[in-house]
Design an enzyme around this catalytic site. Structure first.
Site, mmCIF file in Angstrom:
data_model
loop_
_atom_site.group_PDB
_atom_site.id
_atom_site.type_symbol
_atom_site.label_atom_id
_atom_site.label_comp_id
_atom_site.label_asym_id
_atom_site.label_seq_id
_atom_site.Cartn_x
_atom_site.Cartn_y
_atom_site.Cartn_z
ATOM 1 N N TRP A 46 -25.921 8.923 -13.012
ATOM 2 C CA TRP A 46 -25.119 7.711 -12.812
ATOM 3 C C TRP A 46 -25.905 6.473 -13.255
ATOM 4 C CZ3 TRP A 46 -25.847 3.238 -9.952
ATOM 5 C CH2 TRP A 46 -24.722 2.413 -9.809
ATOM 6 N N HIS A 47 -27.234 6.515 -13.048
ATOM 7 C CA HIS A 47 -28.051 5.338 -13.360
ATOM 8 C C HIS A 47 -28.169 5.086 -14.851
ATOM 9 C CE1 HIS A 47 -29.163 5.626 -9.133
ATOM 10 N NE2 HIS A 47 -29.515 4.358 -9.239
ATOM 11 N N GLY A 48 -27.913 6.108 -15.662
ATOM 12 C CA GLY A 48 -27.996 5.867 -17.095
ATOM 13 C C GLY A 48 -27.958 7.163 -17.864
#
Lengths: 472, 391
Positions: free
Chosen positions: A327-329
């Site tokens: 989700w963070h990247g």
């Protein structure tokens, strides 16, 4: 638009506050008018940074508003099959849009690497805030399907929920069920407005005074490169980054919560002094709480949570943490970062719990914070190989112990690092306990405006840009 | 674990009565400041030019459909508002003071030293970049073996005024860097400028406090050292130093935003029996002096030498010498060349950063007898304009 810009502070915010309180609160006293003003403000806010992608957000709002209504209606008519079909369609749409804009490049790159096929990457820029507002929408759709909430009947209210500018681009991820009532009715009062303003100034200070300055130290370490780095340099760098990312992110959350307060909203807290955590489990109860709680409610528990056999729980945890990382990247670094935490949490849960409880507290804290810092290396390094050589440098692998660069950045930023470290602890509550009530409030009534002036100083000085054609 | 104490709970208020009042007072003060900043910024007259930053400030953005959709309007507005922000210069100055107060000793690639001395962060030695430059230089000396070729690389202030550097400042050993360059050169007489500068009595007088150039004192030392190598008689011509300005605040002051000191610029006077004519080739301009007084009214006062940097400048003199010198150089040479004028029939000054043709042309056209390269170490190590200037 970002909160820490002159445009936001001296144009957008004063105008929005003035319009909201003049027309929304003083003249009409109508939630519809208030919501309308906030919606327009939010759309301008978003369009300022994403003049094209705002169309994507509007499409997303319309689609989810109508499909949400249909899901709700199908459920009420007891048409389960239809509700399920609509639900799946909604999930596919939202995840699909997020996946397309956020992950397609990553996917294409990796397919190209593995198969050698020459698929051209799309190179789409990532729409700002899409990860946040998609997750907010998903909370609405899932809770609707599970029958926890009723569909929002007013388009205005739903559009405002998705686009509300305070938490639009960096969280906290506000679940629909937590804020549904406030979208329909909320009361602004002086106390929550004042609290909001003060909270906003705190957040702005964290971002401008601490995060940006600490970030520039880490940037200079990264620029020097992991190849010719000493242990000292590596540690100073990662300590600065550790503080930077906390102040940056929690500062943004503070500003969001503060702005929410100014307009009568009450958002959930997002951070609770993560760096005083005594274990990794504890850390994740304190760091980006709205994200962890989202994954717990909408992924971990539906997968069965920890009410299954141990191997299944381990699998569930790994899934959740890989997703959290991703989700963070869209990169292997973030996947590995998620996996890293998944493994640490599983180890803590099943193997080390007894051992950890026996350890003295300072040791527990040091182990925890070092694990977190190693995590930040994975998180911040531009590539996996650079992450590994940085971690190597931290633990003295093939590097010298100290050099003049390390000493220079340590001593010339020492005051900043100390101030940052203190501010990452609950020093505020501690001081208010020492000074006893009113006296502390009096001090803060002076300190907060001074902090605000300092924020302006730091914000404007960042744009100092001397032209040096005569540099030669 | 679940005990709540005051050290946890990030934002719960543990306040007593009247707390709300003070909270309100501080919020009111912040809102007041916010609206005042907004009001003063918009009521104030737009500034066109910033003296400190030496640039034109952003003006009101243009509103149009395309400027909105491509985001230019937003970017321009952000730039406009921060450039025209009320008290901008004072805010920047406050920030610099805070930084220095908190112990920061490096701002924008400038080291903040003791006694108001500012230093340019030294360049690192990049093997491939230097190789390319050296290849071109060696190509020239090989092709024109009959021409006497000299190289003079000057160290920067970090190498010489070491006493005033901030503690632990990461510097490069420029003596070593220059030695490495010299060892790669073929067919050149390499002139050691480092040693005489290091042995000077007052090293702090050799560089400007606020600028990255060397001063007249350093130039004098370098001049004598160069004369020795080139078999010129430095004592044949006496010159005097003339102070032309004492409020010079150079590039390092601008980069760092620290304007706490000023420097004096001295120019050498020419011996009275020497006459010369200066031609700026590309500009088609001719004059009888290497000094441009008008630059003393501007920010970049070091440009008093030659008026700045130009692709090709030819100085023809009435000197009895029959030597024709070509100087390939950066701005360090600008203050040195005036001293060399009496010694040569012609001096051709070429700055490869502005001169885009190959150097052969000039060497052959002017029948050059001597070539002298003058660079400071930082510029030389970063240079990419020398390589490829030989056909």
């Amino acid at each position: 638009m970002v909160f820490s810009s002159a445009t936001f502070l001296i144009v957008f915010l004063p105008i929005t506050i003035a319009l909201y309180y003049l027309f929304g609160v003083a003249i009409t006293k109508s939630t519809v008018v208030k919501n309308f003003i906030l919606l327009i403000a939010s759309l301008v806010f978003y369009a300022w940074g994403e003049p094209v992608y705002i169309i994507l957000m509007m499409i997303s709002i319309c689609f989810n508003f109508f499909i949400g209504k249909d899901i709700d209606q199908s459920k009420r008519m007891n048409n389960r099959a239809k509700a399920k079909m609509l639900f799946i369609a909604a999930i596919i749409f939202n995840i699909g849009v997020l996946g397309f804009f956020k992950y397609s490049n990553f996917l294409i790159d990796n397919i190209t690497n593995i198969t050698g096929l020459g698929i051209r990457p799309l190179n789409l820029p990532l729409p700002v805030g899409i990860s946040f507002y998609t997750f907010q929408i998903l909370s609405y759709i899932i809770d609707l399907y599970n029958g926890n909430i009723r569909a929002q009947r007013r388009f205005l209210s739903f559009a405002l929920y998705v686009s509300l500018f305070p938490q639009l681009i960096a969280g906290p991820i506000v679940k629909y069920k937590d804020i549904a009532d406030q979208l329909v009715y909320r009361k602004e009062d002086l106390s929550s407005f004042s609290k909001g303003v003060n909270r906003f100034v705190f957040g702005l200070s964290k971002k401008l005074i601490l995060a940006n300055t600490l970030g520039s130290v880490y940037a200079s370490v990264q620029e020097a490169g992991a190849d010719n780095m000493s242990m000292l340099t590596a540690w100073v760098g990662i300590i600065c980054y550790t503080l930077q990312i906390y102040f940056d992110f929690s500062g943004y959350s503070d500003m969001a919560i503060g702005l929410g307060g100014m307009f009568g909203f009450n958002f959930c807290e997002n951070f609770n002094y993560p760096y005083i955590a005594m274990s990794i489990t504890d850390f994740w109860r304190r760091w980006h709480m709205s994200l962890s709680s989202w994954f717990r409610d909408y992924v971990y528990i539906p997968l069965g949570g920890n009410r299954c056999k141990v191997p299944r729980v381990i699998l569930n945890l790994l899934i959740v943490w890989l997703l959290t990382g991703f989700w963070h990247g869209a990169s292997w670094n973030f996947l590995l970062w998620g996996l890293y935490y998944g493994i640490l949490l599983i180890l803590e849960k099943y193997l080390l719990a007894g051992l950890i409880n026996k350890m003295p507290k300072p040791l527990r804290w040091i182990i925890t914070i070092i694990c977190v810092m190693v995590g930040w290396v994975l998180f911040s390094a531009p590539s996996l190989s650079e992450a590994f050589s940085y971690i190597g440098a931290m633990f003295g692998y093939a590097v010298s112990f100290a050099d003049s660069f390390g000493a220079f950045i340590l001593f010339t930023n020492l005051v900043l690092i100390i101030i940052g470290s203190i501010c990452a602890t609950p020093v505020y509550a501690f001081l208010s306990g020492i000074f006893k009530g009113e006296k502390f409030s009096k001090i803060m009534a002076v300190v907060t405006p001074v902090l605000f002036i300092l924020c302006i100083v730091f914000m404007i000085s960042e744009t100092y840009n001397p032209f040096l054609y005569f540099r030669f | 674990m679940k005990k709540t104490n005051i050290y946890e709970n990030e934002n719960k208020n543990v306040m007593k009565p009247n707390h709300n009042l003070y909270e309100f007072i501080s919020a009111a003060a912040v809102i007041f400041l916010l609206f005042m900043a907004s009001l003063l910024t918009f009521a104030g007259k737009d500034r066109e030019y910033s003296e400190n930053e030496n640039r034109t400030l952003a003006s009101k953005p243009v509103f149009s459909f395309t400027s909105i959709t491509d985001g230019k309007f937003m970017d321009d507005t952000d730039a406009y508002l921060s450039d025209q922000f009320v008290f901008r210069d004072a805010l920047v100055k406050t920030r610099t003071n805070i930084d220095v107060f908190l112990g920061k000793r490096e701002i924008n690639g400038v080291y903040i030293g003791k006694k108001h001395y500012l230093f340019e962060e030294p360049s690192v030695y990049n093997e491939t970049r230097v190789r390319k430059t050296i290849n071109t230089m060696n190509g020239i000396s090989a092709k024109y073996g009959e021409i006497r070729s000299y190289v003079a690389l000057a160290p920067n202030s970090t190498e010489i005024i070491t006493d005033y550097l901030p503690a632990n400042a990461p510097v490069q050993n420029q003596t070593e860097q220059i030695g490495k360059v010299y060892s790669l050169l073929n067919g050149y007489t390499c002139i050691d400028i480092c040693t005489p500068l290091k042995n000077a009595e007052n090293p702090e007088d050799l560089y400007y406090k606020t600028d990255h150039h060397w001063t007249a004192d350093a130039v004098d030392i370098a001049y004598r050292r160069i004369c020795e190598s080139m078999q010129l008689d430095a004592n044949a011509y006496q010159y005097n130093k003339l102070a032309v300005t004492n409020d010079f605040q150079g590039t390092l002051a601008s980069s760092s935003g620290i304007f706490s000191a000023s420097d004096t610029i001295y120019v050498p006077t020419c011996p009275s029996d020497i006459m010369y004519r200066v031609s700026y080739v590309n500009e088609g301009k001719t004059c009888t002096t290497v000094f441009d007084q008008s630059k003393l009214q501007e920010k970049s006062k070091y440009d008093v030498f030659f008026g700045g940097n130009f692709a090709q400048v030819i100085i023809e003199t009435n000197s009895s010498s029959d030597r024709v010198l070509m100087v390939i150089k950066d701005s360090y040479a600008n203050s040195l060349i005036p001293l060399l004028i009496p010694h040569f029939k012609t001096i051709v000054v070429v700055d490869p950063r502005y001169y885009s043709d190959n150097l052969n042309q000039i060497i052959e056209r002017e029948e050059v007898t001597d070539i002298l390269w003058v660079y400071n170490a930082n510029t030389f190590l970063n240079d990419t304009s020398i390589s490829g200037k030989l056909s």
